[in-house]
Enzyme design. Structure first.
Site, PDB file in Angstrom:
ATOM      1  N   LYS A   1       6.420 -55.173  -6.402  1.00  0.00           N
ATOM      2  CA  LYS A   1       6.081 -55.227  -4.984  1.00  0.00           C
ATOM      3  C   LYS A   1       7.110 -56.065  -4.232  1.00  0.00           C
ATOM      4  O   LYS A   1       7.728 -56.947  -4.818  1.00  0.00           O
ATOM      5  CB  LYS A   1       4.713 -55.928  -4.812  1.00  0.00           C
ATOM      6  CG  LYS A   1       3.506 -55.095  -5.176  1.00  0.00           C
ATOM      7  CD  LYS A   1       2.230 -55.891  -4.906  1.00  0.00           C
ATOM      8  CE  LYS A   1       0.991 -55.062  -5.224  1.00  0.00           C
ATOM      9  NZ  LYS A   1       0.868 -53.849  -4.404  1.00  0.00           N
TER      10      LYS A   1
ATOM     11  N   ARG B   1      -6.341 -48.068 -10.701  1.00  0.00           N
ATOM     12  CA  ARG B   1      -6.993 -46.827 -11.146  1.00  0.00           C
ATOM     13  C   ARG B   1      -6.883 -46.656 -12.655  1.00  0.00           C
ATOM     14  O   ARG B   1      -7.708 -45.997 -13.269  1.00  0.00           O
ATOM     15  CB  ARG B   1      -6.416 -45.632 -10.374  1.00  0.00           C
ATOM     16  CG  ARG B   1      -4.969 -45.362 -10.639  1.00  0.00           C
ATOM     17  CD  ARG B   1      -4.334 -44.472  -9.572  1.00  0.00           C
ATOM     18  NE  ARG B   1      -4.071 -45.203  -8.326  1.00  0.00           N
ATOM     19  CZ  ARG B   1      -3.578 -44.658  -7.230  1.00  0.00           C
ATOM     20  NH1 ARG B   1      -3.312 -43.360  -7.184  1.00  0.00           N
ATOM     21  NH2 ARG B   1      -3.358 -45.379  -6.148  1.00  0.00           N
TER      22      ARG B   1
HETATM   23  N1  BES Z   1      -3.817 -53.996  -5.324  1.00  0.00           N
HETATM   24  C1  BES Z   1      -3.059 -52.993  -4.676  1.00  0.00           C
HETATM   25  C2  BES Z   1      -3.707 -52.488  -3.399  1.00  0.00           C
HETATM   26  C3  BES Z   1      -3.795 -53.474  -2.262  1.00  0.00           C
HETATM   27  C4  BES Z   1      -2.834 -53.496  -1.287  1.00  0.00           C
HETATM   28  C5  BES Z   1      -4.889 -54.311  -2.139  1.00  0.00           C
HETATM   29  C6  BES Z   1      -2.949 -54.366  -0.223  1.00  0.00           C
HETATM   30  C7  BES Z   1      -5.003 -55.182  -1.074  1.00  0.00           C
HETATM   31  C8  BES Z   1      -4.040 -55.205  -0.116  1.00  0.00           C
HETATM   32  C9  BES Z   1      -2.897 -51.785  -5.617  1.00  0.00           C
HETATM   33  O1  BES Z   1      -2.833 -52.085  -6.956  1.00  0.00           O
HETATM   34  C10 BES Z   1      -1.621 -51.118  -5.273  1.00  0.00           C
HETATM   35  O2  BES Z   1      -0.605 -51.723  -5.441  1.00  0.00           O
HETATM   36  N2  BES Z   1      -1.701 -49.883  -4.792  1.00  0.00           N
HETATM   37  C11 BES Z   1      -0.541 -49.148  -4.431  1.00  0.00           C
HETATM   38  C12 BES Z   1      -0.698 -47.733  -4.916  1.00  0.00           C
HETATM   39  C13 BES Z   1       0.527 -46.890  -4.737  1.00  0.00           C
HETATM   40  C14 BES Z   1       1.621 -47.354  -5.680  1.00  0.00           C
HETATM   41  C15 BES Z   1       0.174 -45.453  -5.018  1.00  0.00           C
HETATM   42  C16 BES Z   1      -0.413 -49.171  -2.922  1.00  0.00           C
HETATM   43  O3  BES Z   1      -1.423 -49.017  -2.250  1.00  0.00           O
HETATM   44  O4  BES Z   1       0.687 -49.390  -2.436  1.00  0.00           O
HETATM   45 MN    MN Z   2      -0.857 -52.497  -7.598  1.00  0.00          MN
END
Ligand code: BES
Ligand code: MN
Ligand code: ZN
Length: 503
Positions: free
Chosen positions: A283, A357
Protein backbone atom coordinates in the site's frame (compact mmCIF):
# COMPACT_ATOMS: atom_id res chain seq x y z
CA UNK A 1 -10.71 2.33 30.87
CA UNK A 2 -13.00 1.86 33.84
CA UNK A 3 -16.53 1.67 32.62
CA UNK A 4 -19.12 4.11 33.95
CA UNK A 5 -21.69 2.82 36.40
CA UNK A 6 -25.26 3.67 35.42
CA UNK A 7 -28.43 3.31 37.47
CA UNK A 8 -32.01 4.54 37.51
CA UNK A 9 -33.75 6.24 40.38
CA UNK A 10 -37.05 7.99 40.93
CA UNK A 11 -37.37 11.46 42.33
CA UNK A 12 -37.88 15.12 41.48
CA UNK A 13 -35.42 17.36 39.68
CA UNK A 14 -35.76 20.04 42.36
CA UNK A 15 -34.86 17.71 45.22
CA UNK A 16 -32.10 15.54 43.77
CA UNK A 17 -28.61 16.11 45.19
CA UNK A 18 -25.91 15.87 42.49
CA UNK A 19 -22.85 17.70 41.18
CA UNK A 20 -24.49 18.15 37.81
CA UNK A 21 -28.06 17.70 36.65
CA UNK A 22 -28.53 17.28 32.91
CA UNK A 23 -31.79 18.28 31.25
CA UNK A 24 -32.63 17.79 27.58
CA UNK A 25 -34.93 20.05 25.59
CA UNK A 26 -36.20 20.12 22.03
CA UNK A 27 -35.62 23.10 19.78
CA UNK A 28 -38.14 25.90 19.56
CA UNK A 29 -40.59 24.44 22.07
CA UNK A 30 -40.75 27.78 23.91
CA UNK A 31 -40.95 28.08 27.65
CA UNK A 32 -39.96 25.01 29.65
CA UNK A 33 -42.66 22.54 30.71
CA UNK A 34 -42.72 19.65 33.19
CA UNK A 35 -39.25 19.31 34.78
CA UNK A 36 -38.31 22.59 33.12
CA UNK A 37 -41.20 24.43 34.76
CA UNK A 38 -40.42 22.92 38.18
CA UNK A 39 -36.78 24.00 37.96
CA UNK A 40 -37.62 27.37 36.50
CA UNK A 41 -39.83 28.09 39.52
CA UNK A 42 -37.17 26.87 41.95
CA UNK A 43 -34.53 29.01 40.24
CA UNK A 44 -36.62 32.17 40.11
CA UNK A 45 -37.19 32.23 36.35
CA UNK A 46 -33.63 31.49 35.24
CA UNK A 47 -34.66 28.97 32.59
CA UNK A 48 -37.31 31.23 31.12
CA UNK A 49 -34.73 33.95 30.77
CA UNK A 50 -32.28 31.67 28.93
CA UNK A 51 -34.99 30.66 26.48
CA UNK A 52 -36.26 34.19 26.12
CA UNK A 53 -32.85 35.65 25.31
CA UNK A 54 -32.24 32.67 23.00
CA UNK A 55 -29.10 31.86 24.95
CA UNK A 56 -30.49 28.35 24.93
CA UNK A 57 -32.60 27.25 22.00
CA UNK A 58 -32.55 23.46 22.20
CA UNK A 59 -30.62 23.05 18.94
CA UNK A 60 -28.91 19.68 18.54
CA UNK A 61 -25.47 19.86 20.13
CA UNK A 62 -26.21 23.03 22.11
CA UNK A 63 -24.97 22.90 25.70
CA UNK A 64 -25.43 25.50 28.45
CA UNK A 65 -24.13 25.15 32.00
CA UNK A 66 -24.94 27.27 35.01
CA UNK A 67 -24.50 27.10 38.77
CA UNK A 68 -27.59 26.97 40.93
CA UNK A 69 -26.09 28.63 44.04
CA UNK A 70 -27.89 26.19 46.32
CA UNK A 71 -31.36 27.25 45.22
CA UNK A 72 -31.79 23.54 44.55
CA UNK A 73 -29.71 20.59 45.80
CA UNK A 74 -28.14 20.05 42.33
CA UNK A 75 -24.95 22.14 42.15
CA UNK A 76 -25.03 22.71 38.41
CA UNK A 77 -27.59 22.51 35.67
CA UNK A 78 -26.54 21.44 32.21
CA UNK A 79 -29.06 22.05 29.44
CA UNK A 80 -28.59 20.02 26.28
CA UNK A 81 -30.41 20.55 22.99
CA UNK A 82 -32.16 17.67 21.24
CA UNK A 83 -32.98 19.50 18.00
CA UNK A 84 -36.41 19.66 16.39
CA UNK A 85 -39.09 17.53 17.98
CA UNK A 86 -40.26 16.04 14.68
CA UNK A 87 -36.69 14.92 13.89
CA UNK A 88 -36.20 13.38 17.33
CA UNK A 89 -34.96 9.79 17.18
CA UNK A 90 -32.99 7.49 19.44
CA UNK A 91 -29.71 8.68 17.96
CA UNK A 92 -30.46 12.28 19.00
CA UNK A 93 -30.76 11.02 22.59
CA UNK A 94 -27.44 9.17 22.27
CA UNK A 95 -25.79 12.27 20.86
CA UNK A 96 -27.21 14.54 23.56
CA UNK A 97 -25.77 12.28 26.26
CA UNK A 98 -22.44 12.29 24.41
CA UNK A 99 -22.33 16.09 24.51
CA UNK A 100 -23.55 16.14 28.11
CA UNK A 101 -20.95 13.76 29.46
CA UNK A 102 -18.12 15.71 27.84
CA UNK A 103 -19.38 18.89 29.52
CA UNK A 104 -19.67 17.07 32.86
CA UNK A 105 -16.08 15.91 32.52
CA UNK A 106 -14.92 19.53 32.10
CA UNK A 107 -16.46 20.36 35.48
CA UNK A 108 -14.37 17.54 37.00
CA UNK A 109 -17.49 16.02 38.52
CA UNK A 110 -17.15 12.27 38.90
CA UNK A 111 -20.88 11.62 38.86
CA UNK A 112 -23.97 13.25 37.39
CA UNK A 113 -27.72 12.86 37.12
CA UNK A 114 -29.75 13.08 33.95
CA UNK A 115 -33.49 13.60 33.89
CA UNK A 116 -35.51 11.35 31.61
CA UNK A 117 -36.58 13.81 28.88
CA UNK A 118 -40.27 14.64 28.70
CA UNK A 119 -40.13 14.34 24.89
CA UNK A 120 -39.44 10.75 23.93
CA UNK A 121 -38.83 9.79 20.28
CA UNK A 122 -41.93 8.39 18.59
CA UNK A 123 -42.25 4.66 19.03
CA UNK A 124 -39.46 4.52 21.62
CA UNK A 125 -39.96 2.57 24.83
CA UNK A 126 -38.50 3.23 28.27
CA UNK A 127 -36.16 0.30 27.63
CA UNK A 128 -34.92 2.10 24.49
CA UNK A 129 -34.46 5.29 26.50
CA UNK A 130 -32.46 3.62 29.24
CA UNK A 131 -30.34 1.85 26.64
CA UNK A 132 -29.59 4.85 24.41
CA UNK A 133 -28.88 7.22 27.32
CA UNK A 134 -26.39 4.69 28.70
CA UNK A 135 -24.79 4.17 25.29
CA UNK A 136 -24.42 7.90 24.64
CA UNK A 137 -22.82 8.59 28.02
CA UNK A 138 -20.37 5.69 28.00
CA UNK A 139 -19.40 6.03 24.35
CA UNK A 140 -19.18 9.83 24.54
CA UNK A 141 -16.70 9.72 27.39
CA UNK A 142 -14.37 7.23 25.67
CA UNK A 143 -10.66 8.07 25.65
CA UNK A 144 -7.66 5.95 24.76
CA UNK A 145 -4.66 7.12 26.78
CA UNK A 146 -2.69 3.93 27.38
CA UNK A 147 0.45 5.20 25.69
CA UNK A 148 0.31 8.85 26.79
CA UNK A 149 2.42 9.98 29.72
CA UNK A 150 0.45 13.25 29.79
CA UNK A 151 -2.86 11.41 30.20
CA UNK A 152 -5.26 13.28 32.47
CA UNK A 153 -5.87 11.28 35.63
CA UNK A 154 -8.66 11.22 38.18
CA UNK A 155 -11.15 13.15 36.06
CA UNK A 156 -13.17 10.36 34.55
CA UNK A 157 -16.92 10.50 34.88
CA UNK A 158 -17.55 7.26 36.73
CA UNK A 159 -21.28 7.27 37.46
CA UNK A 160 -24.54 8.37 35.91
CA UNK A 161 -28.03 8.25 37.39
CA UNK A 162 -31.12 8.39 35.21
CA UNK A 163 -33.84 10.22 37.10
CA UNK A 164 -37.55 9.72 36.53
CA UNK A 165 -40.47 11.15 38.46
CA UNK A 166 -42.35 7.85 38.16
CA UNK A 167 -41.42 4.83 40.22
CA UNK A 168 -43.12 2.47 37.77
CA UNK A 169 -40.59 3.52 35.09
CA UNK A 170 -37.70 1.99 36.97
CA UNK A 171 -38.00 -1.63 35.89
CA UNK A 172 -37.94 -0.84 32.17
CA UNK A 173 -35.29 1.85 32.48
CA UNK A 174 -33.07 -0.59 34.37
CA UNK A 175 -33.49 -3.25 31.70
CA UNK A 176 -32.49 -0.65 29.09
CA UNK A 177 -29.48 0.34 31.17
CA UNK A 178 -28.44 -3.31 31.42
CA UNK A 179 -28.55 -3.64 27.63
CA UNK A 180 -26.86 -0.29 27.09
CA UNK A 181 -24.03 -1.21 29.44
CA UNK A 182 -23.49 -4.42 27.47
CA UNK A 183 -23.52 -2.79 24.02
CA UNK A 184 -21.42 0.20 25.09
CA UNK A 185 -18.90 -1.90 26.97
CA UNK A 186 -18.53 -4.13 23.93
CA UNK A 187 -17.93 -1.09 21.71
CA UNK A 188 -15.34 0.27 24.14
CA UNK A 189 -13.59 -3.10 24.07
CA UNK A 190 -13.49 -2.99 20.25
CA UNK A 191 -12.16 0.60 20.23
CA UNK A 192 -9.42 -0.39 22.68
CA UNK A 193 -8.40 -3.45 20.67
CA UNK A 194 -8.24 -1.38 17.48
CA UNK A 195 -6.42 1.54 19.10
CA UNK A 196 -3.57 -0.59 20.36
CA UNK A 197 -0.77 -0.47 17.78
CA UNK A 198 -0.01 -3.55 15.73
CA UNK A 199 3.32 -4.19 17.46
CA UNK A 200 1.24 -4.89 20.56
CA UNK A 201 -2.02 -6.23 19.11
CA UNK A 202 -0.47 -9.17 17.25
CA UNK A 203 -2.33 -12.36 16.30
CA UNK A 204 -0.88 -13.94 19.46
CA UNK A 205 -2.24 -11.08 21.58
CA UNK A 206 -5.67 -11.42 19.92
CA UNK A 207 -5.61 -15.10 20.92
CA UNK A 208 -4.86 -14.17 24.52
CA UNK A 209 -7.69 -11.59 24.48
CA UNK A 210 -10.00 -14.36 23.25
CA UNK A 211 -8.83 -16.57 26.12
CA UNK A 212 -9.72 -13.84 28.63
CA UNK A 213 -13.16 -13.39 27.07
CA UNK A 214 -13.80 -17.14 27.05
CA UNK A 215 -12.82 -17.50 30.69
CA UNK A 216 -14.78 -14.46 31.88
CA UNK A 217 -17.88 -15.16 29.84
CA UNK A 218 -17.76 -18.91 30.39
CA UNK A 219 -17.82 -19.81 26.72
CA UNK A 220 -16.02 -22.59 24.86
CA UNK A 221 -12.82 -21.66 23.07
CA UNK A 222 -10.78 -23.42 20.44
CA UNK A 223 -7.67 -21.94 18.85
CA UNK A 224 -6.22 -23.60 15.76
CA UNK A 225 -2.47 -23.09 15.33
CA UNK A 226 -0.64 -23.05 12.01
CA UNK A 227 0.02 -26.84 12.00
CA UNK A 228 -3.67 -27.64 12.41
CA UNK A 229 -4.62 -25.14 9.73
CA UNK A 230 -2.18 -26.85 7.39
CA UNK A 231 -3.74 -30.20 8.17
CA UNK A 232 -7.23 -28.84 7.48
CA UNK A 233 -6.10 -27.15 4.27
CA UNK A 234 -6.68 -23.48 5.02
CA UNK A 235 -4.45 -22.44 2.15
CA UNK A 236 -5.93 -18.96 1.78
CA UNK A 237 -5.42 -17.86 5.38
CA UNK A 238 -1.97 -19.47 5.47
CA UNK A 239 -1.05 -17.76 2.22
CA UNK A 240 -1.84 -14.33 3.68
CA UNK A 241 0.14 -15.08 6.86
CA UNK A 242 3.25 -16.27 5.00
CA UNK A 243 4.93 -12.88 4.72
CA UNK A 244 4.75 -12.22 8.46
CA UNK A 245 6.88 -13.45 11.35
CA UNK A 246 3.72 -13.46 13.47
CA UNK A 247 2.08 -16.91 13.44
CA UNK A 248 -1.59 -16.87 12.35
CA UNK A 249 -4.44 -18.02 14.58
CA UNK A 250 -7.89 -19.38 13.88
CA UNK A 251 -10.16 -18.70 16.84
CA UNK A 252 -13.57 -20.27 17.50
CA UNK A 253 -15.76 -19.27 20.46
CA UNK A 254 -19.01 -21.08 21.21
CA UNK A 255 -21.84 -20.01 23.48
CA UNK A 256 -24.88 -22.18 24.16
CA UNK A 257 -27.65 -20.00 25.53
CA UNK A 258 -30.63 -21.67 23.84
CA UNK A 259 -32.82 -24.09 25.80
CA UNK A 260 -32.03 -26.64 23.14
CA UNK A 261 -28.27 -27.08 22.77
CA UNK A 262 -28.88 -28.41 19.26
CA UNK A 263 -30.64 -25.28 17.99
CA UNK A 264 -28.86 -24.08 14.87
CA UNK A 265 -26.49 -21.29 15.87
CA UNK A 266 -25.94 -17.77 14.65
CA UNK A 267 -22.37 -17.79 13.35
CA UNK A 268 -20.34 -14.58 13.16
CA UNK A 269 -17.08 -14.36 11.23
CA UNK A 270 -14.88 -11.27 11.60
CA UNK A 271 -11.92 -10.24 9.45
CA UNK A 272 -8.95 -10.01 11.80
CA UNK A 273 -5.90 -8.61 10.01
CA UNK A 274 -3.77 -7.15 12.80
CA UNK A 275 -1.97 -4.99 10.23
CA UNK A 276 -2.51 -4.67 6.50
CA UNK A 277 0.56 -3.43 4.63
CA UNK A 278 -0.90 -4.83 1.42
CA UNK A 279 1.87 -7.46 1.29
CA UNK A 280 3.95 -7.58 -1.91
CA UNK A 281 1.20 -5.43 -3.50
CA UNK A 282 2.33 -2.83 -0.97
CA UNK A 283 0.00 0.00 0.00
CA UNK A 284 1.08 3.65 -0.31
CA UNK A 285 2.53 5.15 2.89
CA UNK A 286 -0.16 7.76 3.36
CA UNK A 287 -2.64 6.75 6.10
CA UNK A 288 -1.21 3.24 6.22
CA UNK A 289 -1.12 3.49 10.04
CA UNK A 290 -4.93 3.26 9.99
CA UNK A 291 -4.53 -0.34 8.86
CA UNK A 292 -3.92 -1.27 12.49
CA UNK A 293 -7.72 -1.25 12.64
CA UNK A 294 -8.05 -3.87 9.87
CA UNK A 295 -9.00 -6.25 12.69
CA UNK A 296 -12.21 -4.37 13.53
CA UNK A 297 -14.50 -7.15 12.29
CA UNK A 298 -12.77 -9.75 14.44
CA UNK A 299 -12.76 -7.48 17.48
CA UNK A 300 -16.49 -6.94 16.96
CA UNK A 301 -17.41 -10.60 16.81
CA UNK A 302 -15.28 -11.22 19.92
CA UNK A 303 -16.96 -8.35 21.80
CA UNK A 304 -20.39 -9.49 20.63
CA UNK A 305 -19.70 -12.95 22.03
CA UNK A 306 -18.84 -11.44 25.43
CA UNK A 307 -21.97 -9.25 25.40
CA UNK A 308 -24.27 -12.12 24.41
CA UNK A 309 -22.96 -14.25 27.26
CA UNK A 310 -23.23 -11.40 29.78
CA UNK A 311 -26.80 -10.72 28.70
CA UNK A 312 -27.48 -14.47 28.85
CA UNK A 313 -29.25 -14.27 25.49
CA UNK A 314 -31.32 -17.40 24.84
CA UNK A 315 -29.62 -18.44 21.60
CA UNK A 316 -26.62 -20.39 20.38
CA UNK A 317 -23.81 -18.24 19.06
CA UNK A 318 -20.46 -18.97 17.47
CA UNK A 319 -17.80 -16.35 16.76
CA UNK A 320 -14.96 -17.11 14.39
CA UNK A 321 -11.81 -15.03 13.98
CA UNK A 322 -9.35 -15.85 11.20
CA UNK A 323 -6.30 -13.88 12.36
CA UNK A 324 -3.16 -12.93 10.42
CA UNK A 325 -0.81 -10.06 9.68
CA UNK A 326 -0.43 -9.06 6.02
CA UNK A 327 3.26 -8.30 5.42
CA UNK A 328 5.72 -8.37 2.52
CA UNK A 329 8.77 -10.56 3.05
CA UNK A 330 10.98 -13.26 1.63
CA UNK A 331 8.35 -15.90 2.17
CA UNK A 332 5.38 -13.73 1.27
CA UNK A 333 2.77 -14.70 -1.27
CA UNK A 334 3.45 -13.32 -4.77
CA UNK A 335 0.92 -11.90 -7.22
CA UNK A 336 -0.02 -14.83 -9.43
CA UNK A 337 0.34 -17.45 -6.70
CA UNK A 338 -2.49 -19.96 -6.53
CA UNK A 339 -3.84 -21.06 -3.15
CA UNK A 340 -6.22 -23.90 -2.34
CA UNK A 341 -8.88 -22.82 0.11
CA UNK A 342 -10.47 -24.92 2.86
CA UNK A 343 -13.50 -25.38 0.58
CA UNK A 344 -11.28 -26.99 -2.07
CA UNK A 345 -11.78 -24.09 -4.50
CA UNK A 346 -8.58 -22.59 -5.89
CA UNK A 347 -7.84 -18.86 -6.04
CA UNK A 348 -5.30 -16.97 -8.11
CA UNK A 349 -3.96 -14.18 -5.91
CA UNK A 350 -3.52 -11.34 -8.38
CA UNK A 351 -3.25 -8.76 -5.63
CA UNK A 352 -1.92 -9.59 -2.16
CA UNK A 353 -3.71 -6.52 -0.79
CA UNK A 354 -7.07 -8.23 -1.36
CA UNK A 355 -6.25 -10.40 1.68
CA UNK A 356 -9.45 -9.94 3.67
CA UNK A 357 -11.53 -12.04 1.29
CA UNK A 358 -8.85 -14.76 1.40
CA UNK A 359 -8.89 -15.22 5.17
CA UNK A 360 -12.69 -14.91 5.14
CA UNK A 361 -12.97 -17.59 2.45
CA UNK A 362 -11.48 -20.07 4.92
CA UNK A 363 -13.37 -18.57 7.86
CA UNK A 364 -16.72 -18.83 6.07
CA UNK A 365 -16.08 -22.34 4.77
CA UNK A 366 -15.26 -23.43 8.32
CA UNK A 367 -18.42 -21.69 9.59
CA UNK A 368 -20.67 -23.72 7.29
CA UNK A 369 -19.73 -26.84 9.29
CA UNK A 370 -21.96 -25.57 12.10
CA UNK A 371 -25.05 -25.46 9.83
CA UNK A 372 -25.79 -21.85 10.80
CA UNK A 373 -29.34 -20.53 11.14
CA UNK A 374 -27.72 -17.25 10.13
CA UNK A 375 -24.16 -16.68 8.96
CA UNK A 376 -22.87 -13.10 9.21
CA UNK A 377 -19.43 -11.86 8.30
CA UNK A 378 -18.19 -8.39 9.14
CA UNK A 379 -15.06 -6.92 7.62
CA UNK A 380 -13.08 -3.79 6.78
CA UNK A 381 -13.02 -5.26 3.32
CA UNK A 382 -12.72 -2.65 0.56
CA UNK A 383 -11.61 0.89 -0.13
CA UNK A 384 -14.42 0.84 -2.69
CA UNK A 385 -16.89 0.74 0.22
CA UNK A 386 -15.48 4.03 1.50
CA UNK A 387 -15.80 5.54 -1.97
CA UNK A 388 -19.39 4.36 -2.44
CA UNK A 389 -20.86 5.04 1.00
CA UNK A 390 -18.69 7.64 2.76
CA UNK A 391 -18.78 7.53 6.54
CA UNK A 392 -22.39 6.99 7.44
CA UNK A 393 -23.48 3.64 6.04
CA UNK A 394 -22.28 0.07 6.31
CA UNK A 395 -22.39 -1.90 3.05
CA UNK A 396 -24.76 -4.88 3.29
CA UNK A 397 -25.03 -7.90 1.00
CA UNK A 398 -26.99 -11.06 1.60
CA UNK A 399 -28.75 -14.12 0.32
CA UNK A 400 -31.79 -14.10 2.60
CA UNK A 401 -34.45 -11.39 2.41
CA UNK A 402 -35.84 -11.92 5.93
CA UNK A 403 -32.37 -11.84 7.45
CA UNK A 404 -31.51 -8.67 5.55
CA UNK A 405 -34.67 -7.08 6.97
CA UNK A 406 -33.76 -7.91 10.56
CA UNK A 407 -30.22 -6.59 10.07
CA UNK A 408 -31.61 -3.39 8.58
CA UNK A 409 -33.94 -2.96 11.59
CA UNK A 410 -31.16 -3.62 14.10
CA UNK A 411 -29.00 -1.04 12.32
CA UNK A 412 -31.70 1.61 12.50
CA UNK A 413 -32.29 0.93 16.16
CA UNK A 414 -28.57 1.00 16.97
CA UNK A 415 -27.85 4.10 14.90
CA UNK A 416 -25.41 1.99 12.87
CA UNK A 417 -27.24 1.87 9.59
CA UNK A 418 -26.65 -0.51 6.70
CA UNK A 419 -27.29 0.07 3.00
CA UNK A 420 -27.93 -2.85 0.71
CA UNK A 421 -25.78 -3.41 -2.36
CA UNK A 422 -26.44 -5.87 -5.20
CA UNK A 423 -25.10 -9.40 -5.06
CA UNK A 424 -25.71 -10.22 -8.70
CA UNK A 425 -24.05 -13.18 -10.39
CA UNK A 426 -23.32 -11.09 -13.53
CA UNK A 427 -20.43 -9.48 -11.68
CA UNK A 428 -18.69 -12.85 -11.37
CA UNK A 429 -17.23 -12.50 -14.87
CA UNK A 430 -14.88 -9.94 -13.32
CA UNK A 431 -13.54 -12.61 -10.97
CA UNK A 432 -12.70 -15.21 -13.61
CA UNK A 433 -9.12 -16.47 -13.68
CA UNK A 434 -7.26 -18.20 -16.51
CA UNK A 435 -5.45 -20.54 -14.12
CA UNK A 436 -7.69 -21.09 -11.07
CA UNK A 437 -11.39 -21.29 -10.09
CA UNK A 438 -11.40 -17.53 -9.52
CA UNK A 439 -9.07 -14.62 -8.90
CA UNK A 440 -9.08 -12.46 -5.78
CA UNK A 441 -9.66 -9.08 -7.48
CA UNK A 442 -12.42 -7.91 -9.79
CA UNK A 443 -10.71 -5.17 -11.72
CA UNK A 444 -12.12 -1.67 -12.14
CA UNK A 445 -15.69 -1.01 -11.15
CA UNK A 446 -17.88 -2.34 -8.35
CA UNK A 447 -15.00 -3.19 -6.01
CA UNK A 448 -17.26 -3.62 -2.99
CA UNK A 449 -19.58 -5.87 -4.99
CA UNK A 450 -16.96 -8.17 -6.49
CA UNK A 451 -15.42 -8.61 -3.02
CA UNK A 452 -18.82 -9.67 -1.64
CA UNK A 453 -19.47 -11.96 -4.60
CA UNK A 454 -16.09 -13.60 -4.00
CA UNK A 455 -17.14 -14.35 -0.40
CA UNK A 456 -20.49 -15.75 -1.56
CA UNK A 457 -18.65 -18.67 -3.19
CA UNK A 458 -17.67 -19.97 0.26
CA UNK A 459 -20.92 -19.86 2.23
CA UNK A 460 -22.67 -22.90 0.77
CA UNK A 461 -26.43 -22.63 1.22
CA UNK A 462 -26.37 -20.89 4.61
CA UNK A 463 -28.59 -17.79 4.97
CA UNK A 464 -25.77 -15.28 4.79
CA UNK A 465 -25.10 -11.57 5.35
CA UNK A 466 -21.87 -9.75 4.54
CA UNK A 467 -21.22 -6.36 6.16
CA UNK A 468 -18.45 -4.15 4.72
CA UNK A 469 -17.46 -1.74 7.50
CA UNK A 470 -14.46 -0.13 5.77
CA UNK A 471 -16.65 2.99 5.50
CA UNK A 472 -17.41 3.37 9.19
CA UNK A 473 -14.58 1.75 11.16
CA UNK A 474 -12.41 4.87 11.40
CA UNK A 475 -13.63 8.42 12.02
CA UNK A 476 -11.67 11.41 10.73
CA UNK A 477 -13.16 13.63 13.42
CA UNK A 478 -14.66 13.48 16.88
CA UNK A 479 -18.46 13.44 17.02
CA UNK A 480 -20.98 13.44 19.87
CA UNK A 481 -20.34 9.84 20.90
CA UNK A 482 -17.86 8.74 18.24
CA UNK A 483 -14.17 9.45 18.82
CA UNK A 484 -11.57 10.31 16.21
CA UNK A 485 -9.93 7.05 15.10
CA UNK A 486 -11.39 3.57 15.62
CA UNK A 487 -15.17 3.78 16.15
CA UNK A 488 -16.26 0.23 16.92
CA UNK A 489 -19.27 0.82 14.65
CA UNK A 490 -20.98 -2.48 13.84
CA UNK A 491 -20.69 -3.87 17.36
CA UNK A 492 -23.98 -2.48 18.62
CA UNK A 493 -25.64 -3.48 15.36
CA UNK A 494 -24.62 -7.12 15.90
CA UNK A 495 -25.65 -7.18 19.56
CA UNK A 496 -28.97 -5.46 18.80
CA UNK A 497 -29.61 -8.05 16.09
CA UNK A 498 -29.08 -10.80 18.68
CA UNK A 499 -31.21 -9.04 21.31
CA UNK A 500 -34.06 -8.60 18.82
CA UNK A 501 -33.76 -12.23 17.81
CA UNK A 502 -34.05 -13.25 21.47
CA UNK A 503 -37.24 -11.30 22.20
N1 BES B 1 -8.24 -3.41 4.48
C1 BES B 1 -8.36 -2.99 3.13
C2 BES B 1 -9.63 -2.20 2.87
C3 BES B 1 -9.73 -0.86 3.54
C4 BES B 1 -9.37 0.28 2.87
C5 BES B 1 -10.28 -0.74 4.81
C6 BES B 1 -9.52 1.51 3.47
C7 BES B 1 -10.42 0.49 5.41
C8 BES B 1 -10.05 1.61 4.74
C9 BES B 1 -8.38 -4.22 2.21
O1 BES B 1 -7.63 -5.29 2.63
C10 BES B 1 -7.81 -3.80 0.90
O2 BES B 1 -6.66 -3.46 0.87
N2 BES B 1 -8.63 -3.84 -0.14
C11 BES B 1 -8.19 -3.47 -1.44
C12 BES B 1 -8.74 -4.45 -2.44
C13 BES B 1 -8.22 -4.26 -3.83
C14 BES B 1 -6.76 -4.64 -3.90
C15 BES B 1 -9.03 -5.12 -4.77
C16 BES B 1 -8.70 -2.07 -1.74
O3 BES B 1 -9.85 -1.80 -1.42
O4 BES B 1 -7.94 -1.26 -2.24
MN1 MN C 1 -5.62 -5.18 1.99
ZN1 ZN D 1 -7.30 -5.43 4.66
Amino acid sequence: MNIMRVDAKHGRVDTVATDALVLMFCEGEGLPKDDGAILDAALGGALRELVHTKEFDGKAGEVVLFHTHRKIPAKRLILVGLGKKRELGLDQIRQALGYAVKRVRQTRSGAFTVALPSSIPQGASLVDMGQTMTEGAILGSYQFTTYRSDAPTGRDVTAMTVLTPQKDHLRQLSEGIRRGMATAEATVFVRDLCNHPSNVMTPTRIASEAKIVAKEAGVQLKILEQKEMEKLGMGALLGVAKGSHEPPKFIILQYHGAKNKNDRPVVLVGKTITFDTGGISLKPAENMEQMKADMTGGAEVLATMRAAARLKLPLNLISILPVAENMPGGRAMRPGDVVTTLSGKTVEVQNTDAEGRLILADGLAYATRFKPAALIDIATLTGACVVALGQFAIGMFGTDAALKGTIRDAGLRAGERVWEMPLWEEYFEQLRSDVADMRNIGGRGGGMITAALFLSKFVGDAPWIHLDIASTDWSERERAYIPKGPTGIGTRLLIQFLINRSL
